[in-house]
Scaffold this motif. Structure first.
Motif, PDB file in Angstrom:
ATOM      1  N   MET A   1      -2.041  27.847 -19.833  1.00  0.00           N
ATOM      2  CA  MET A   1      -0.678  28.302 -19.820  1.00  0.00           C
ATOM      3  C   MET A   1      -0.406  29.169 -18.611  1.00  0.00           C
ATOM      4  O   MET A   1       0.665  29.103 -18.076  1.00  0.00           O
ATOM      5  CB  MET A   1      -0.440  29.066 -21.139  1.00  0.00           C
ATOM      6  CG  MET A   1       0.817  29.865 -21.194  1.00  0.00           C
ATOM      7  SD  MET A   1       2.248  28.827 -21.348  1.00  0.00           S
ATOM      8  CE  MET A   1       3.118  29.252 -19.906  1.00  0.00           C
ATOM      9  N   TYR A   2      -1.374  29.943 -18.240  1.00  0.00           N
ATOM     10  CA  TYR A   2      -1.114  30.933 -17.205  1.00  0.00           C
ATOM     11  C   TYR A   2      -1.513  30.467 -15.810  1.00  0.00           C
ATOM     12  O   TYR A   2      -1.330  31.190 -14.846  1.00  0.00           O
ATOM     13  CB  TYR A   2      -1.817  32.245 -17.576  1.00  0.00           C
ATOM     14  CG  TYR A   2      -1.340  32.739 -18.920  1.00  0.00           C
ATOM     15  CD1 TYR A   2      -0.074  33.284 -19.067  1.00  0.00           C
ATOM     16  CD2 TYR A   2      -2.120  32.596 -20.063  1.00  0.00           C
ATOM     17  CE1 TYR A   2       0.391  33.710 -20.304  1.00  0.00           C
ATOM     18  CE2 TYR A   2      -1.670  33.013 -21.306  1.00  0.00           C
ATOM     19  CZ  TYR A   2      -0.410  33.564 -21.422  1.00  0.00           C
ATOM     20  OH  TYR A   2       0.056  33.963 -22.643  1.00  0.00           O
ATOM     21  N   ARG A  12       3.556  18.492 -18.313  1.00  0.00           N
ATOM     22  CA  ARG A  12       2.937  19.593 -19.061  1.00  0.00           C
ATOM     23  C   ARG A  12       3.603  19.692 -20.424  1.00  0.00           C
ATOM     24  O   ARG A  12       4.827  19.629 -20.527  1.00  0.00           O
ATOM     25  CB  ARG A  12       3.092  20.909 -18.306  1.00  0.00           C
ATOM     26  CG  ARG A  12       2.305  20.927 -17.004  1.00  0.00           C
ATOM     27  CD  ARG A  12       2.596  22.174 -16.178  1.00  0.00           C
ATOM     28  NE  ARG A  12       2.128  23.397 -16.794  1.00  0.00           N
ATOM     29  CZ  ARG A  12       0.936  23.940 -16.582  1.00  0.00           C
ATOM     30  NH1 ARG A  12       0.074  23.361 -15.777  1.00  0.00           N
ATOM     31  NH2 ARG A  12       0.596  25.066 -17.179  1.00  0.00           N
ATOM     32  N   VAL A  13       2.787  19.863 -21.462  1.00  0.00           N
ATOM     33  CA  VAL A  13       3.311  19.971 -22.818  1.00  0.00           C
ATOM     34  C   VAL A  13       2.643  21.160 -23.513  1.00  0.00           C
ATOM     35  O   VAL A  13       1.422  21.185 -23.672  1.00  0.00           O
ATOM     36  CB  VAL A  13       3.064  18.686 -23.628  1.00  0.00           C
ATOM     37  CG1 VAL A  13       3.606  18.836 -25.043  1.00  0.00           C
ATOM     38  CG2 VAL A  13       3.686  17.486 -22.945  1.00  0.00           C
ATOM     39  N   VAL A  30       5.264  25.725 -18.548  1.00  0.00           N
ATOM     40  CA  VAL A  30       5.331  25.285 -19.936  1.00  0.00           C
ATOM     41  C   VAL A  30       5.609  23.800 -20.037  1.00  0.00           C
ATOM     42  O   VAL A  30       4.899  23.056 -20.693  1.00  0.00           O
ATOM     43  CB  VAL A  30       6.408  26.074 -20.716  1.00  0.00           C
ATOM     44  CG1 VAL A  30       6.586  25.494 -22.102  1.00  0.00           C
ATOM     45  CG2 VAL A  30       6.041  27.539 -20.782  1.00  0.00           C
ATOM     46  N   GLY A  31       6.644  23.328 -19.393  1.00  0.00           N
ATOM     47  CA  GLY A  31       7.050  21.938 -19.545  1.00  0.00           C
ATOM     48  C   GLY A  31       7.750  21.747 -20.874  1.00  0.00           C
ATOM     49  O   GLY A  31       8.565  22.558 -21.287  1.00  0.00           O
ATOM     50  N   LEU A  88      -2.122  19.360 -21.434  1.00  0.00           N
ATOM     51  CA  LEU A  88      -1.833  20.126 -22.639  1.00  0.00           C
ATOM     52  C   LEU A  88      -1.888  21.606 -22.284  1.00  0.00           C
ATOM     53  O   LEU A  88      -2.843  22.061 -21.655  1.00  0.00           O
ATOM     54  CB  LEU A  88      -2.844  19.814 -23.737  1.00  0.00           C
ATOM     55  CG  LEU A  88      -2.934  18.359 -24.167  1.00  0.00           C
ATOM     56  CD1 LEU A  88      -3.984  18.184 -25.250  1.00  0.00           C
ATOM     57  CD2 LEU A  88      -1.589  17.830 -24.625  1.00  0.00           C
ATOM     58  N   VAL A  89      -0.875  22.335 -22.703  1.00  0.00           N
ATOM     59  CA  VAL A  89      -0.739  23.743 -22.345  1.00  0.00           C
ATOM     60  C   VAL A  89      -0.838  24.590 -23.611  1.00  0.00           C
ATOM     61  O   VAL A  89      -0.225  24.260 -24.628  1.00  0.00           O
ATOM     62  CB  VAL A  89       0.614  23.992 -21.645  1.00  0.00           C
ATOM     63  CG1 VAL A  89       0.794  25.450 -21.296  1.00  0.00           C
ATOM     64  CG2 VAL A  89       0.745  23.121 -20.407  1.00  0.00           C
ATOM     65  N   THR A  90      -1.597  25.675 -23.516  1.00  0.00           N
ATOM     66  CA  THR A  90      -1.745  26.602 -24.634  1.00  0.00           C
ATOM     67  C   THR A  90      -1.938  28.008 -24.102  1.00  0.00           C
ATOM     68  O   THR A  90      -2.396  28.195 -22.979  1.00  0.00           O
ATOM     69  CB  THR A  90      -2.940  26.221 -25.532  1.00  0.00           C
ATOM     70  OG1 THR A  90      -2.990  27.114 -26.641  1.00  0.00           O
ATOM     71  CG2 THR A  90      -4.247  26.254 -24.785  1.00  0.00           C
ATOM     72  N   ALA A  91      -1.589  28.983 -24.927  1.00  0.00           N
ATOM     73  CA  ALA A  91      -1.855  30.384 -24.590  1.00  0.00           C
ATOM     74  C   ALA A  91      -3.185  30.837 -25.168  1.00  0.00           C
ATOM     75  O   ALA A  91      -3.600  31.971 -24.973  1.00  0.00           O
ATOM     76  CB  ALA A  91      -0.726  31.266 -25.099  1.00  0.00           C
TER      77      ALA A  91
END
Length: 110
Positions: A1-2, A12-13, A30-31, A88-91
């Motif tokens: 994410m960062y 990006r999802v 983010v997307g 795939l995006v995550t925090a």
């Protein structure tokens, strides 16, 4: 994410249930946001990123993804993956113990 957006990473999802704190809704890192493909709040709290619970977490998470809005979100994620490169995006801080592992396996057909 960062991490910064790279030109070759495709679409990006964000696949987290909660919006990342301190990130604007228009942030290009983010997307698209598919929150329904993330683990439920109850499952996430039960799991707590405890390595000893990962196998059971994976089973429960796969069961969640099999029906309802979660199944629709997974189908949408698969459709996006079939269209081209997908990130795939995550925090989540520990990716090796996260739901991204499960989603990646599903998208790779394992």
């Amino acid at each position: 994410m960062y991490d910064a957006v790279e030109p070759d990473e495709g679409r990006r999802v964000l696949v987290d249930r909660l919006w990342p704190r301190g990130i604007a809704k228009t942030d290009p890192r983010v997307g698209r946001w598919l929150k329904d493909v993330a683990p439920s709040t109850e499952l996430r709290h039960w799991y707590g990123h405890d390595p000893a619970k990962f196998d059971e977490f994976e089973k429960r998470y796969l069961a969640e993804l099999a029906d309802g809005p979660e199944a629709d979100a997974l189908a949408e994620l698969r459709r996006l993956a079939n269209e081209g490169p997908l990130t795939l995006v995550t925090a989540t801080k520990d990716l090796n113990l996260s739901h991204l592992i499960v989603l990646t396996r599903l998208l790779e057909g394992r």
